[in-house]
Write a protein that holds these residues in place. Structure first.
Motif, PDB file in Angstrom:
ATOM      1  N   UNK A 386      34.392  34.261  41.247  1.00 44.07           N
ATOM      2  CA  UNK A 386      35.005  33.508  42.361  1.00 44.07           C
ATOM      3  C   UNK A 386      36.246  32.553  41.659  1.00 44.07           C
ATOM      4  N   UNK A 387      36.690  31.623  42.521  1.00 46.48           N
ATOM      5  CA  UNK A 387      37.843  30.677  42.197  1.00 46.48           C
ATOM      6  C   UNK A 387      37.342  29.891  41.015  1.00 46.48           C
ATOM      7  N   UNK A 388      36.260  29.507  41.166  1.00 44.65           N
ATOM      8  CA  UNK A 388      35.491  28.801  39.960  1.00 44.65           C
ATOM      9  C   UNK A 388      35.246  29.368  38.661  1.00 44.65           C
ATOM     10  N   UNK A 389      35.633  30.691  38.739  1.00 47.15           N
ATOM     11  CA  UNK A 389      35.364  31.573  37.446  1.00 47.15           C
ATOM     12  C   UNK A 389      33.840  32.018  37.331  1.00 47.15           C
ATOM     13  N   UNK A 390      33.072  31.667  38.617  1.00 44.87           N
ATOM     14  CA  UNK A 390      31.693  32.256  38.570  1.00 44.87           C
ATOM     15  C   UNK A 390      31.491  33.615  38.841  1.00 44.87           C
ATOM     16  N   UNK A 391      30.616  34.204  38.279  1.00 45.30           N
ATOM     17  CA  UNK A 391      30.184  35.911  38.539  1.00 45.30           C
ATOM     18  C   UNK A 391      29.683  35.795  39.774  1.00 45.30           C
ATOM     19  N   UNK A 392      30.307  36.479  40.707  1.00 50.85           N
ATOM     20  CA  UNK A 392      29.646  36.594  41.998  1.00 50.85           C
ATOM     21  C   UNK A 392      28.705  37.724  42.280  1.00 50.85           C
ATOM     22  N   UNK A 393      28.401  38.473  41.145  1.00 49.18           N
ATOM     23  CA  UNK A 393      27.610  39.435  41.202  1.00 49.18           C
ATOM     24  C   UNK A 393      28.315  40.977  40.960  1.00 49.18           C
ATOM     25  N   UNK A 394      29.659  40.859  41.451  1.00 48.77           N
ATOM     26  CA  UNK A 394      30.427  42.117  41.549  1.00 48.77           C
ATOM     27  C   UNK A 394      31.268  42.409  40.231  1.00 48.77           C
TER      28      UNK A 394
END
Ligand SMILES: Cc1ncc(C[n+]2csc(CCOP(=O)(O)OP(=O)(O)O)c2C)c(N)n1
Length: 435
Positions: A386-394
């Motif tokens: 996501x925009x904050x660099x967090x892994x969204x699972x994909x």
């Protein structure tokens, strides 16, 4: 097992019988006092070189020296990963490069900075390689010059193979009644590299097939800390006789002599008279690289001796004494060199890190299925944050997503922490991924 401790005796040069006197004469057209002399074979090759061209040669050497100094400074300031200084080798490089035509092709080592500049390589682009940009480098076809070779000697078989290809092209053209501009290759390498197996193999092939190649050795007296006396019992030019072609020794700090000998050698090669080996006797005034300390293995007296033979000083003396060139010219060149260095520095400091995507564009001239697959995987991987660099699972980081599980392991390096280099746990694959 612990490494054996360093003992000077273990690193002392091999003992052998006294080195025989060179049988090959040393070509020199400009002596250490800047006096020009005549040579029946080589002077005709520089007959038209008068004051104006000599000043131009001086300017190129001075700019290259200033560039080299600035690159050394940039490395010391942490802006380059490493630098291989060429101070002292300006005459050997500028003199030989000026003997080349656009259709000739160069195979360099990692120290041919003045050659590269002569060949129109953007100095900042050159430094990009030493800044650690994997996407750095230049297009060999645009400059008639391959990219730098760090694997010692690897460029020699390349130069010979390319030259053999030139022969085949010429033959094919003749059969079709077409004209081909005569051209040759030149392989640069150092005295240390002359001991590599590839160099020997390349020379045998070149002799066997009359390849239009000039082997240009800059004998700068050292292979890192190994002196020339350990590497060869004879001047390298004399080895050429064993392969069956001509070898020429030239004073590598005499730009006029190097220009003449290189023009002669390239002419021989282009005319189909086979290879020529040129040994330019010079000296590396600086360190091997910025990671090296030559005070550990070189004697001060030798360094001072060679500093007096500086190629720029010699040409300056000649220009002042014999062509009335005064301070105004040298001041103007110094100012131009400073501007050149300033521009290069500014360009290097403003370089943005390359985008990762660029790496996919460089390896092949045309699109390649494997690279396209990796590009797609990388795009999908990037889209997984996501925009904050967090892994969204994909992102595929858990080993369950992404277009191809077979390439998952590469995420371990792709997602390394950019500062510490440590693998980013968010994207670390499972052990199963690596199996
Ligand atoms: C195949 C290979 N072996 C060893 C090295 C490590 N190495 C880098 S430079 C160097 C010495 C090269 O000396 P020389 O050919 O005289 O060139 P110079 O650096 O003096 O211009 C060595 C041994 C290497 N780069 N490649």
């Amino acid at each position: 097992m612990d490494a054996a401790p360093f003992t000077p005796a273990a690193h002392a040069p091999a003992r052998h019988a006294p080195t025989p006197e060179p049988r090959t004469r040393l070509v020199r057209l400009l002596d250490r006092d800047g006096v020009r002399s005549e040579d029946p074979v080589f002077s005709p090759y520089v007959a038209e070189v008068g004051a104006e061209q000599l000043r131009d040669l001086y300017r190129s050497m001075a700019l290259a020296r200033r560039f080299d100094e600035e690159a050394t400074n940039l490395q010391r300031q942490g802006q380059l990963v490493l630098w291989a200084p060429m101070r002292g080798q300006e005459a050997a490089q500028v003199g030989s490069a000026r003997a080349l035509r656009p259709a000739d092709h160069i195979f360099p080592t990692y120290r041919e900075h003045a050659v590269a500049i002569e060949r129109g390589v953007d100095p900042a682009e050159l430094l990009m390689v030493f800044r650690g940009h994997a996407a750095g480098g230049w297009k060999p076809s645009e400059h008639g010059m391959n990219v730098y070779s760090i694997v010692l000697g690897s460029q020699v078989p390349h130069a010979v193979g390319y030259a053999m290809g030139m022969n085949l092209d010429r033959r094919a053209a003749e059969e079709e009644g077409r004209e081909v501009e005569p051209a040759a290759t030149i392989a640069y390498f150092g005295d240390g590299t002359s001991t590599q197996g590839e160099v020997h193999e390349g020379m045998v092939f070149a002799a066997s097939f009359d390849a239009p190649v000039v082997f240009f050795v800059q004998n700068n007296q050292w292979a890192i800390s190994v002196p020339f006396s350990t590497q060869s019992r004879l001047p390298l030019a004399e080895r050429a006789a064993g392969y069956g072609f001509e070898g020429i020794r030239v004073d590598g700090n005499d730009v006029l002599g190097v220009l003449a000998v290189s023009r002669y050698a390239m002419e021989q090669a282009r005319a189909g008279r086979g290879p020529v080996l040129v040994e330019a006797e010079t000296y590396r005034l600086g360190a091997h690289t910025t990671a090296d300390d030559p005070t550990k293995y070189r004697r001060r007296e030798d360094e001072s001796h060679w500093a007096e033979l500086d190629p720029l000083l010699r040409l300056e003396t000649h220009l002042r004494r014999h062509h009335g060139t005064d301070d105004a010219f040298f001041d103007e060149v110094a100012a131009a060199a400073q501007e050149f260095a300033d521009q290069t520095r500014a360009h290097v400091l403003s370089m943005a890190p390359p985008s990762f995507e660029e790496f996919f564009d460089k390896p092949y001239a045309e699109r390649h299925a494997l690279i396209e697959e990796e590009r797609a995987w990388y795009a999908a991987y990037q889209a997984g944050f996501d925009d904050d660099g967090r892994d969204d699972g994909r992102s595929g980081g858990d080993g369950t997503a992404g277009p191809d599980r077979g390439t998952q392991a590469s995420s371990l390096t792709v997602a390394a922490d950019p500062v510490t280099g440590a693998p980013d746990e968010r994207s670390a694959g499972t052990e199963e991924d690596l199996a």
